[in-house]
Design a protein around this motif. Sequence first.
Motif, mmCIF file in Angstrom:
data_model
loop_
_atom_site.group_PDB
_atom_site.id
_atom_site.type_symbol
_atom_site.label_atom_id
_atom_site.label_comp_id
_atom_site.label_asym_id
_atom_site.label_seq_id
_atom_site.Cartn_x
_atom_site.Cartn_y
_atom_site.Cartn_z
ATOM 1 N N PHE A 215 13.687 -24.355 55.054
ATOM 2 C CA PHE A 215 14.101 -23.087 54.455
ATOM 3 C C PHE A 215 14.402 -23.187 52.966
ATOM 4 O O PHE A 215 13.926 -22.388 52.176
ATOM 5 N N LEU A 216 15.196 -24.174 52.559
ATOM 6 C CA LEU A 216 15.607 -24.261 51.154
ATOM 7 C C LEU A 216 15.054 -25.538 50.534
ATOM 8 O O LEU A 216 15.333 -26.635 51.023
ATOM 9 N N ILE A 217 14.261 -25.379 49.481
ATOM 10 C CA ILE A 217 13.704 -26.516 48.750
ATOM 11 C C ILE A 217 14.650 -26.862 47.605
ATOM 12 O O ILE A 217 14.945 -26.018 46.765
ATOM 13 N N GLN A 218 15.101 -28.110 47.585
ATOM 14 C CA GLN A 218 15.967 -28.580 46.498
ATOM 15 C C GLN A 218 15.260 -29.699 45.732
ATOM 16 O O GLN A 218 15.341 -30.861 46.097
ATOM 17 N N PRO A 219 14.552 -29.365 44.659
ATOM 18 C CA PRO A 219 13.921 -30.401 43.844
ATOM 19 C C PRO A 219 14.980 -31.125 43.000
ATOM 20 O O PRO A 219 15.928 -30.509 42.525
ATOM 21 N N ILE A 220 14.814 -32.405 42.853
ATOM 22 C CA ILE A 220 15.700 -33.223 42.025
ATOM 23 C C ILE A 220 14.991 -33.567 40.722
ATOM 24 O O ILE A 220 13.868 -34.067 40.730
ATOM 25 N N TRP A 221 15.641 -33.281 39.602
ATOM 26 C CA TRP A 221 15.141 -33.595 38.263
ATOM 27 C C TRP A 221 16.143 -34.573 37.664
ATOM 28 O O TRP A 221 17.224 -34.188 37.243
ATOM 29 N N ILE A 237 12.091 -34.264 46.328
ATOM 30 C CA ILE A 237 12.320 -32.977 46.984
ATOM 31 C C ILE A 237 13.184 -33.187 48.228
ATOM 32 O O ILE A 237 12.875 -34.017 49.079
ATOM 33 N N PHE A 238 14.277 -32.434 48.287
ATOM 34 C CA PHE A 238 15.072 -32.343 49.503
ATOM 35 C C PHE A 238 14.777 -30.986 50.137
ATOM 36 O O PHE A 238 14.724 -29.970 49.441
ATOM 37 N N VAL A 239 14.597 -30.964 51.438
ATOM 38 C CA VAL A 239 14.306 -29.719 52.150
ATOM 39 C C VAL A 239 15.386 -29.483 53.201
ATOM 40 O O VAL A 239 15.530 -30.261 54.142
ATOM 41 N N TRP A 240 16.156 -28.416 53.001
ATOM 42 C CA TRP A 240 17.223 -28.050 53.921
ATOM 43 C C TRP A 240 16.687 -27.089 54.978
ATOM 44 O O TRP A 240 15.979 -26.134 54.650
ATOM 45 N N SER A 241 17.059 -27.304 56.220
ATOM 46 C CA SER A 241 16.680 -26.359 57.261
ATOM 47 C C SER A 241 17.569 -25.117 57.184
ATOM 48 O O SER A 241 18.653 -25.152 56.577
ATOM 49 N N ASP A 242 17.117 -24.024 57.802
ATOM 50 C CA ASP A 242 17.915 -22.803 57.833
ATOM 51 C C ASP A 242 19.244 -23.037 58.548
ATOM 52 O O ASP A 242 20.300 -22.564 58.110
ATOM 53 N N VAL A 243 19.207 -23.811 59.637
ATOM 54 C CA VAL A 243 20.428 -24.091 60.395
ATOM 55 C C VAL A 243 21.404 -24.942 59.577
ATOM 56 O O VAL A 243 22.620 -24.713 59.597
#
Length: 310
Positions: A215-221, A237-243
């Motif tokens: 659900f939520l893409i968290q790119p790290i720079w 890239i960290f990818v968070w699930s909706d839950v």
Amino acid sequence: MLAPSDSPQLYGLSSANSSRSGIDLWGKNQFNTTFPLSLCLYMRDKSVNPVSIICSDGRISSNDQHWDMNQVIGSEDAYYHFEKSLDDFLTFYTDVTYTKKIDIVVQCKGGASFPLEVKLTVIPDSSTVSDPENLWGPEMVIRPVTSAHAMMNVAHHVIKEEHQSIRNDIVSALKSGYESITDWNNTAEIINNSNQLSHSLEKALLCAEQIQNPFLIQPIWKTAGQSLTLSEQCFDIFVWSDVSVMMIPLELLKSSRIISKVSRSLREVARNVRALYDILTKEDYNYSLIYKEMTLGLQTSKSFQFLVVL
């Protein structure tokens, strides 16, 4: 002068697979979503997995094997729309004034679509730059619309016919928390029933784990300290699930031994119990009434914030 084919461009993004192209890829507000998608496309083509952040046995955990990039952003025939509403969510709104859009809507071959929210984060930030490098991390701020979209994405999958049993379990889990509140804008009532609300949502999310989705893409720079110089290994890239996004305020709430006031975390737990139960029992809910007007004495610009230690 550069020939058109040599013009600077973000990897993998063109008018063929994006509703933005050319200069529209590079503005400050646009780059925050176009660069992350480009990074995802590059990682997919290089068969590099993201770090998946999911819920497992009621706790947030991470690994780099749960999802590959094809599962996160779709395969090569996917089409990407920026700042677009998701048609599958429209039937949930009783609030006709709702105009919030999703950062990226992925449209797969055959017409199926799914949402992705994006949070581009830079490390180190001011809160961790003085710490040892292994403790560097960004602060994440989750806005009400992102929290609501995570809840709606869970609901969208739960209401599918093949998940009727899971739906029934989640409704059963939420019912006691939902029915413990008679006035959702009464701070004393929310505080007095905080344990019931928390336990109800925690049980519901435990049921939803088996159908959680990216659900939520968290790119790290990553930079060399707080400078403009990129680190040698600068992107991920960290990818968070909706839950897992819905689980965050519950985890934050657990750190409070005594609940004597409505914190942002408690408010978000109450909002999610109310909204998810409404959708699963009535198949609609009022976004403004819950995520904007249910303030409980707090500002509504953000739902909650937390520090991510990578």
